[in-house]
Structure formats: C-alpha cells, structure tokens
Design an enzyme around this catalytic site. Structure first.
Site, PDB file in Angstrom:
ATOM      1  N   CYS A  52      42.552  51.992  45.186  1.00  0.00           N
ATOM      2  CA  CYS A  52      41.543  53.295  45.378  1.00  0.00           C
ATOM      3  C   CYS A  52      41.914  53.522  47.348  1.00  0.00           C
ATOM      4  CB  CYS A  52      40.039  52.858  45.274  1.00  0.00           C
ATOM      5  SG  CYS A  52      38.961  51.990  44.612  1.00  0.00           S
ATOM      6  N   ASN A  82      33.788  56.790  39.698  1.00  0.00           N
ATOM      7  CA  ASN A  82      34.592  56.258  40.754  1.00  0.00           C
ATOM      8  C   ASN A  82      36.611  56.729  39.707  1.00  0.00           C
ATOM      9  OD1 ASN A  82      37.021  53.911  42.352  1.00  0.00           O
ATOM     10  ND2 ASN A  82      35.135  52.990  42.164  1.00  0.00           N
ATOM     11  N   HIS A 128      35.516  57.601  49.696  1.00  0.00           N
ATOM     12  CA  HIS A 128      36.003  57.393  48.672  1.00  0.00           C
ATOM     13  C   HIS A 128      34.848  57.664  47.827  1.00  0.00           C
ATOM     14  CE1 HIS A 128      36.964  55.036  44.649  1.00  0.00           C
ATOM     15  NE2 HIS A 128      36.567  54.156  45.494  1.00  0.00           N
TER      16      HIS A 128
HETATM   17  N1  COA Z   1      24.216  48.219  32.807  1.00  0.00           N
HETATM   18  C1  COA Z   1      22.588  47.719  32.490  1.00  0.00           C
HETATM   19  N2  COA Z   1      22.957  46.133  32.917  1.00  0.00           N
HETATM   20  C2  COA Z   1      23.715  46.059  33.796  1.00  0.00           C
HETATM   21  C3  COA Z   1      24.587  46.324  33.317  1.00  0.00           C
HETATM   22  C4  COA Z   1      24.871  47.821  33.537  1.00  0.00           C
HETATM   23  N3  COA Z   1      25.764  48.370  32.641  1.00  0.00           N
HETATM   24  N4  COA Z   1      25.773  46.081  34.139  1.00  0.00           N
HETATM   25  C5  COA Z   1      25.268  44.379  34.674  1.00  0.00           C
HETATM   26  N5  COA Z   1      24.279  44.607  34.247  1.00  0.00           N
HETATM   27  C6  COA Z   1      23.055  43.752  34.331  1.00  0.00           C
HETATM   28  C7  COA Z   1      23.956  42.306  34.717  1.00  0.00           C
HETATM   29  O1  COA Z   1      24.380  41.715  34.061  1.00  0.00           O
HETATM   30  C8  COA Z   1      22.503  41.644  35.625  1.00  0.00           C
HETATM   31  O2  COA Z   1      21.964  41.111  34.259  1.00  0.00           O
HETATM   32  P1  COA Z   1      20.967  39.534  34.621  1.00  0.00           P
HETATM   33  O3  COA Z   1      19.905  39.983  35.833  1.00  0.00           O
HETATM   34  O4  COA Z   1      20.249  39.561  33.046  1.00  0.00           O
HETATM   35  O5  COA Z   1      22.242  38.536  34.632  1.00  0.00           O
HETATM   36  C9  COA Z   1      22.174  42.632  36.023  1.00  0.00           C
HETATM   37  O6  COA Z   1      22.489  43.780  35.652  1.00  0.00           O
HETATM   38  C10 COA Z   1      22.615  42.381  36.836  1.00  0.00           C
HETATM   39  O7  COA Z   1      23.854  42.556  37.735  1.00  0.00           O
HETATM   40  P2  COA Z   1      24.415  42.280  38.539  1.00  0.00           P
HETATM   41  O8  COA Z   1      25.950  42.360  38.739  1.00  0.00           O
HETATM   42  O9  COA Z   1      23.979  41.628  40.274  1.00  0.00           O
HETATM   43  O10 COA Z   1      24.255  44.304  39.522  1.00  0.00           O
HETATM   44  P3  COA Z   1      24.337  44.994  40.696  1.00  0.00           P
HETATM   45  O11 COA Z   1      23.514  45.149  40.873  1.00  0.00           O
HETATM   46  O12 COA Z   1      25.079  44.562  42.276  1.00  0.00           O
HETATM   47  O13 COA Z   1      25.242  45.834  40.045  1.00  0.00           O
HETATM   48  C11 COA Z   1      27.075  46.882  39.976  1.00  0.00           C
HETATM   49  C12 COA Z   1      26.405  46.043  39.289  1.00  0.00           C
HETATM   50  C13 COA Z   1      29.094  46.632  39.514  1.00  0.00           C
HETATM   51  C14 COA Z   1      26.706  48.935  40.283  1.00  0.00           C
HETATM   52  C15 COA Z   1      27.065  47.485  41.716  1.00  0.00           C
HETATM   53  O14 COA Z   1      27.391  45.013  42.307  1.00  0.00           O
HETATM   54  C16 COA Z   1      28.512  47.456  42.859  1.00  0.00           C
HETATM   55  O15 COA Z   1      28.639  48.678  42.551  1.00  0.00           O
HETATM   56  N6  COA Z   1      29.512  46.983  43.001  1.00  0.00           N
HETATM   57  C17 COA Z   1      31.008  47.476  43.717  1.00  0.00           C
HETATM   58  C18 COA Z   1      31.526  48.268  42.890  1.00  0.00           C
HETATM   59  C19 COA Z   1      33.025  49.005  43.286  1.00  0.00           C
HETATM   60  O16 COA Z   1      32.437  49.814  43.807  1.00  0.00           O
HETATM   61  N7  COA Z   1      33.365  48.635  42.483  1.00  0.00           N
HETATM   62  C20 COA Z   1      35.260  49.589  42.999  1.00  0.00           C
HETATM   63  C21 COA Z   1      35.385  49.901  44.221  1.00  0.00           C
HETATM   64  S1  COA Z   1      36.786  51.011  44.854  1.00  0.00           S
END
Ligand code: COA
Length: 315
Positions: A114, A271, A241
């Site tokens: 990215c 993204n 980004h």
């Molecule tokens: N819909 C519903 N629930 C979801 C889900 C979805 N699409 N994806 C994950 N969950 C659930 C998980 O299973 C977890 O459930 P649990 O508590 O029962 O285990 C809960 O939501 C929390 O998961 P978590 O991974 O802690 O969520 P989060 O708040 O960290 O959000 C992201 C997830 C991916 C949105 C977040 O971590 C993020 O944006 N990270 C950066 C990613 C990024 O920018 N990547 C690219 C960089 S270039």
C-alpha cells in the site's frame, strides 16, 4: 533542488460495485459493522473480462492525454502493485508496448504494497535525474479481489480493485518530494506466492496493523514536513492511503490537521492498496479540490510492513 511536479492524473475503476449488503449475504457481517469500523460502504471488483492490465492502460492513457505528454516522451514508467496479471512480464513492460513508449524507457513493477505509489514517486525522482527524457508515468494498480477469501469476514470486507496514474516531470529547479520511506519486516499482512492449484489469500492481523499505522502515519507526516522545512499549514491536501477511516481520523486528531484538507474516498473504493493514493489524487484534481501550484502530502502504509510519505506539488 532536484524534483518533480505532478502534471496530470488518471484513473480506472472496474464495473462491479460490491456493497456492504452484498458482502453480508456472503459472510456473517453487516453494513453497520463495516461502516463503523472502517468507513467503507462499497468497493469495486473486476468482472470477468476486466483485468489489471486493462485498468492500467485506461488510467495511463487518461493521465497522458490530460498532461499533453506523448508516450514517446516518457523516460521512466513504474507500476506499483502486488496483484499484477502475471509475475512476468512486468505490467510496465506491457504498457511500454501497448502505449508505444521508447525502448530505452526504464520500465518495471515495484512491490511495496500500500506504500507502493509513494515508493514509486521517489524511485522515479531518482531515476528521472539520469534519464534522457524527463517525464515519468507512475501507476498504482491492484486487483485484490483475486486474492480475497470470501469466507474470511475480517479481510474480504476491506479491499477493492482499481488503478490510478500520474504523469510527472523532473526538473532541476522543481522541489524535491522530501520523501520518507520505511520498512519494518513483518508477516502481519501476508499474501502467499501463487502455487499451482493452491489459492493465495490475504491474511492479516488487523489489530497489529492498526497499531502500526496509528504510530507510523503521523510520524511520517512530521518527518516529511521537517525535511521540507514546512508546517502543516503549508500543505493544501493530505492524501492518505485509504485503508481505514479510523486510522486517518487518529492521525488528523493527533496532528491537529484541518479535516477539510484530509477528505478521502474510502467509502466508495475500500482499500485499493497501491492504487489508493493515485485514485484519490485523481479525484481531488478532477473535482478541483487540488489545483495548480498546490501541495499534496501523500502518505502510504501497509504490508511489508512499509510506510512512505512525499510532498507532491502540482504544476
Ligand atoms: N463483521 C462482523 N464482525 C467481524 C468482522 C466483520 N466483517 N470482522 C471481524 N469481526 C469480529 C471478530 O470476529 C471479533 O469477534 P469476537 O469478538 O467474537 O472474536 C470482533 O469482530 C472484533 O474483531 P477485531 O479483529 O478485534 O476487530 P477490530 O475492531 O480490530 O476491526 C479491522 C477489524 C480489520 C477493521 C481493524 O483491525 C483494522 O482496520 N485494522 C487495520 C487494517 C488495515 O488497515 N489494513 C490494511 C493496511 S494497508
């Protein structure tokens, strides 16, 4: 000084729109969850018959035409990507042939995920200094939908397809990009190599990536401005980004940036990895939000883990 100015941009998005509700029919998720955690409402996906190369060609043609620069005037052509149609030949080589760039044009693809477009801008600035022709054609393009596991709700909701292009010009009297590039080798975002018969899917440690971005994005902006001897008030647009609206909001709050200078398009694109910065640049230029002589501070971050910031001035 030895630097670049941005002459024109172009973009291409595939035809299929995938909304959050579409994804909620495939995995256990909801529009509310995706929008509140990421800011994404929809993303684009290549339909059968659409390709990475096709998107690159369309975006490149548009940027060249808007710049008033012919393909034969290009000295360096770089494509930032990790999802090209094939490993070899490089997409940039296909563009050389299809667009009719000279055989002495430096053409290659570059993988910094990215951060790729910002890495490519800096690389072009270095290469154009020594090139016989001083125009560069720089693209960021991805077809991430090919590498998504549509049973993994934590990743398939995030990514989209698209291509953005920029035509830049190098001149001794133009301002440097004052680029800051970095890397912290990690498997926190992982796309395995293509093995025959085995699917290759993006896997990500979401929270670790979030913490990485929350730390490196504001630091990178400060470092670019320090190098340039400028303050945030000297920047007309911050082109983040488009990975997650919450990451952008954190950086905006931390650096006390004016939110109106930090608007993005994540809601409709998701993204798009290396394509994200040039797609947004193109939208800002097309809508007049970024105009002649203005400065855009572009910031990328992502797999590698990598990050990069650069100050790009419009002609
Ligand atoms: N819909 C519903 N629930 C979801 C889900 C979805 N699409 N994806 C994950 N969950 C659930 C998980 O299973 C977890 O459930 P649990 O508590 O029962 O285990 C809960 O939501 C929390 O998961 P978590 O991974 O802690 O969520 P989060 O708040 O960290 O959000 C992201 C997830 C991916 C949105 C977040 O971590 C993020 O944006 N990270 C950066 C990613 C990024 O920018 N990547 C690219 C960089 S270039």
């Amino acid at each position: 000084m030895n630097g670049l100015k941005l002459l024109a941009t172009g973009s291409a998005l595939p035809s299929q729109v995938v909304t959050n509700d579409d994804l909620a029919r495939m995995v256990d998720t909801s529009d509310e969850w995706i929008t509140s955690r990421t800011g994404i409402s929809a993303r684009r996906r290549c339909a059968p018959g659409e390709s990475h190369t096709g998107l690159c060609l369309a975006a490149a043609r548009q940027a060249l035409e808007r710049a008033g620069v012919g393909p034969e005037e290009i000295g360096v052509c770089l494509v930032a990507t990790l999802t090209a149609d094939q490993l070899s030949p490089a997409t940039a080589c296909t563009l050389q042939q299809e667009l009719g760039m000279g055989e002495d044009t430096v053409c290659f693809d570059l993988n910094a995920a990215c951060s790729g477009f910002v890495y490519a801008l800096h690389t072009a600035q270095c290469l154009l200094a020594a090139a016989p022709r001083k125009y560069g054609l720089i693209l960021g393009a991805e077809v991430l939908s090919r590498f998504l596991d549509y049973t993994d709700r934590s990743t398939c909701i995030l990514f989209g397809d698209g291509a953005g292009a920029a035509v830049v010009e190098w001149r001794e009297e133009y301002p440097s990009l004052h680029a800051v590039l970095g890397c912290r080798g990690s498997q926190a975002i992982h796309v395995p190599g293509v093995a025959v018969g085995a699917p290759s899917h993006v896997r990500m440690e979401g929270q670790a990536v979030f913490r990485f971005a929350a730390e490196t994005v504001p630091a990178c902006i400060v470092q670019v401005l320090d190098k340039a001897g400028l303050g945030t008030q000297d920047v007309d647009r911050f082109v983040f980004h488009q990975a997650n609206q919450r990451i952008i909001d954190l950086a905006v709050r931390k650096l006390k940036l004016p939110p109106e200078k930090c608007t993005g398009n994540i809601a409709s694109t998701g993204n798009t990895s290396a394509a994200s910065v040039p797609l947004l640049l193109d939208e800002l230029v097309r809508t007049g939000a970024l105009g002649p002589g203005q400065r855009a501070l572009c910031v990328g971050f992502g797999a590698g883990l990598t990050w990069g910031g650069a100050l790009l001035q419009l002609r």
